[in-house]
Design a protein around this motif. Structure first.
Motif, PDB file in Angstrom:
ATOM      1  N   TRP A 216      -8.933  25.702  43.865  1.00 39.30           N
ATOM      2  CA  TRP A 216      -8.506  26.711  42.897  1.00 39.30           C
ATOM      3  C   TRP A 216      -6.987  26.727  42.700  1.00 39.30           C
ATOM      4  N   PHE A 217      -6.247  26.217  43.641  1.00 36.63           N
ATOM      5  CA  PHE A 217      -4.801  26.115  43.413  1.00 36.63           C
ATOM      6  C   PHE A 217      -4.500  25.110  42.308  1.00 36.63           C
ATOM      7  N   PHE A 219      -6.807  24.648  39.912  1.00 33.77           N
ATOM      8  CA  PHE A 219      -7.425  25.355  38.788  1.00 33.77           C
ATOM      9  C   PHE A 219      -6.412  26.293  38.130  1.00 33.77           C
ATOM     10  N   ASN A 220      -5.749  27.102  38.930  1.00 30.73           N
ATOM     11  CA  ASN A 220      -4.818  28.088  38.394  1.00 30.73           C
ATOM     12  C   ASN A 220      -3.432  27.530  38.115  1.00 30.73           C
ATOM     13  N   THR A 221      -2.921  26.694  39.007  1.00 30.28           N
ATOM     14  CA  THR A 221      -1.551  26.202  38.862  1.00 30.28           C
ATOM     15  C   THR A 221      -1.483  24.904  38.074  1.00 30.28           C
ATOM     16  N   GLY A 222      -2.610  24.239  37.897  1.00 25.99           N
ATOM     17  CA  GLY A 222      -2.603  22.939  37.242  1.00 25.99           C
ATOM     18  C   GLY A 222      -2.059  22.954  35.835  1.00 25.99           C
ATOM     19  N   ALA A 223      -2.382  23.995  35.075  1.00 25.10           N
ATOM     20  CA  ALA A 223      -1.926  24.046  33.687  1.00 25.10           C
ATOM     21  C   ALA A 223      -0.411  24.099  33.585  1.00 25.10           C
ATOM     22  N   GLU A 224       0.226  24.641  34.589  1.00 24.55           N
ATOM     23  CA  GLU A 224       1.687  24.720  34.562  1.00 24.55           C
ATOM     24  C   GLU A 224       2.324  23.332  34.463  1.00 24.55           C
ATOM     25  N   GLY A 225       1.729  22.358  35.126  1.00 25.54           N
ATOM     26  CA  GLY A 225       2.260  21.011  35.042  1.00 25.54           C
ATOM     27  C   GLY A 225       1.575  20.182  33.979  1.00 25.54           C
ATOM     28  N   THR A 226       0.258  20.306  33.881  1.00 24.40           N
ATOM     29  CA  THR A 226      -0.503  19.447  32.985  1.00 24.40           C
ATOM     30  C   THR A 226      -0.069  19.614  31.541  1.00 24.40           C
ATOM     31  N   PHE A 227       0.261  20.800  31.142  1.00 27.16           N
ATOM     32  CA  PHE A 227       0.665  21.028  29.761  1.00 27.16           C
ATOM     33  C   PHE A 227       2.174  21.240  29.626  1.00 27.16           C
ATOM     34  N   GLY A 228       2.911  20.763  30.639  1.00 23.89           N
ATOM     35  CA  GLY A 228       4.359  20.739  30.543  1.00 23.89           C
ATOM     36  C   GLY A 228       5.025  22.090  30.597  1.00 23.89           C
ATOM     37  N   LEU A 229       4.441  23.032  31.291  1.00 18.13           N
ATOM     38  CA  LEU A 229       4.965  24.396  31.277  1.00 18.13           C
ATOM     39  C   LEU A 229       5.843  24.742  32.477  1.00 18.13           C
ATOM     40  N   LEU A 230       5.971  23.813  33.415  1.00 23.80           N
ATOM     41  CA  LEU A 230       6.733  24.153  34.617  1.00 23.80           C
ATOM     42  C   LEU A 230       8.199  24.448  34.303  1.00 23.80           C
ATOM     43  N   GLY A 231       8.789  23.656  33.431  1.00 24.53           N
ATOM     44  CA  GLY A 231      10.208  23.842  33.125  1.00 24.53           C
ATOM     45  C   GLY A 231      11.086  23.423  34.290  1.00 24.53           C
ATOM     46  N   GLU A 232      12.366  23.498  34.091  1.00 22.46           N
ATOM     47  CA  GLU A 232      13.305  23.025  35.106  1.00 22.46           C
ATOM     48  C   GLU A 232      13.249  23.836  36.382  1.00 22.46           C
ATOM     49  N   GLU A 233      12.958  25.108  36.280  1.00 27.60           N
ATOM     50  CA  GLU A 233      12.985  25.975  37.457  1.00 27.60           C
ATOM     51  C   GLU A 233      11.593  26.271  38.014  1.00 27.60           C
ATOM     52  N   ASN A 234      10.573  25.622  37.470  1.00 25.45           N
ATOM     53  CA  ASN A 234       9.197  25.863  37.927  1.00 25.45           C
ATOM     54  C   ASN A 234       8.878  27.364  37.945  1.00 25.45           C
TER      55      ASN A 234
END
Length: 412
Positions: A216-217, A219-234
């Protein structure tokens, strides 16, 4: 997408795919020993079929771009020049694979409601058509830039919109509503009553819950990286990770507290079920709650779901493994809770009633749509080729009848 995000995207995809075997273990341990192979095969069958359909046309259906947004659109075009993922760049292909894992587990979750009594071929037929008519378009409504749920806030003139970060409506309410429909169509198990059966393998249940929490980590956190949403400061990842931990842990406590007060004992199956209830509730809300409110959400979800699973005995529907009580109820709790406590827009956190209105409309619409299609589809299958096994096969255990295998072959 930089190399770090790209690597995390692939890792998160693998984590979420691993969750479906986790569902198989969790469900498999809960049924009787002579049905464990059948139960686990319902999940593995979903992995095989839904993944193929997603590659062929599901990914194309699951997105509606802003340029296509005029009024209501059912889904994206399944038969574009990108049929079977042809011509997409590498980053899009990884994102498409990540999306496939969500489609797979949504279908697998439904199977818990029809444990011990479903034909495998009929299940695959249902899974393929339901995915096409329900999951693929609902994913477009929720996450597509031109989807009606995605843009519901703008339709009301709000400067915010419906929140469903990782699938409270698209995954859990969607699956729970379909599970309720199938439970009604297939009817009750032979001898349906409280205490009809005990889990045949509690360690298997605990293993499944552990795999689910682990995955589930992604599941929930994957979209932050997969769709380029992490940004420079995560910026978003830390909040999502701590909320995924905190809400789940609190839900374990909420569930076993209710068990202790109600039945006098806190059980390991209850702890595992509480963990899943917390994971379900935090799924839509993981990026939009302060950690303290995530803890409260988990506590509430664990306690309420522990009570909600008793409804099947009072209302008379046989949801074998409590998909409705955990996934549909937990999904509604997580979605509606955002209307009160979402950062900046919740009723008690700086907003007004608008966020709650959006959450209620979106979740009820998905539940009703999924239920109706699943009920019609399940009924047609049952009346034609038959969905349910014979009573005598159910009593004997359907592993050898349906699959010609035994879960535990003990040899001298």
């Amino acid at each position: 997408m930089d190399s770090g995000n790209f690597a995390w995207s692939i890792t998160a995809t693998a984590l979420v795919l691993f969750m479906t075997p986790g569902v198989a273990f969790f469900y498999g341990g809960l049924v009787k020993a002579k049905s464990v192979v059948s139960m686990m095969m319902l999940s593995f069958g979903a992995m095989g079929l839904v993944a193929v359909l997603w590659v062929l046309y599901g990914f194309n259906m699951s997105g509606i771009s802003e340029t296509e947004s005029w009024g209501f659109q059912f889904s994206g075009n399944p038969f574009t020049e990108n049929f079977a993922l042809a011509g997409y760049d590498s980053a899009t292909l990884v994102g498409a694979t990540f999306g496939a894992t969500f489609a797979i587990i949504t279908v697998a979750l439904i199977s818990g409601a029809i444990a011990d009594r479903a034909k495998f071929g009929a299940w695959l037929l249902f899974a393929g058509i339901w995915s096409t008519l329900v999951y693929f378009p609902v994913a477009a409504w929720v996450w597509g830039a031109g989807g009606w749920i995605y843009n519901l806030g703008a339709a009301f003139g709000f400067d915010y919109s419906t929140i469903d970060y990782a699938g409270g409506t698209a995954v859990h309410i969607n699956a729970g509503a379909a599970a309720l429909a199938l439970a009604l169509v297939l009817g009750k198990r032979v001898g349906f009553q409280k205490g009809i059966q005990k889990p045949h393998n509690v360690p298997l249940v605990m293993l499944g819950a552990a795999i689910l929490w682990f995955g589930w980590f992604g599941f929930n956190t994957g979209a932050e990286g997969t769709f380029g949403l992490l940004g420079e400061e995560n910026t978003g990842a830390g909040l999502i990770v701590v909320n995924t931990l905190g809400a789940t842990a609190a839900a374990i406590l909420g569930w076993i507290l209710v068990e202790k007060l109600k039945d006098g004992k806190a059980t390991s199956v209850g702890a595992a079920s509480g963990a899943v209830a917390g994971l379900v509730a935090i799924t839509p809300a993981c990026a939009n709650l302060d950690p303290i409110w995530a803890l409260v959400l988990g506590l509430v979800a664990g306690a309420v779901c522990a009570l909600a699973i008793e409804l099947k005995w009072k209302l008379g529907y046989d949801d074998s493994l409590d998909v409705v009580g955990i996934h549909m109820v937990g999904g509604f709790i997580g979605c509606w809770y955002l209307g009160f406590f979402a950062i900046d827009t919740g009723l008690f956190t700086g907003g007004n009633g608008g966020q709650l209105l959006l959450q209620v409309i979106a979740s009820i619409a998905v539940a009703v749509y999924s239920f109706v299609i699943a009920w019609v589809l399940g009924t047609v299958i049952e009346k034609t080729i038959g969905f349910r096994v014979k009573n005598e096969d159910e009593i004997a255990g359907i592993d050898t009848v349906v699959h010609g295998e035994e879960g535990y072959a003990l040899v001298d």
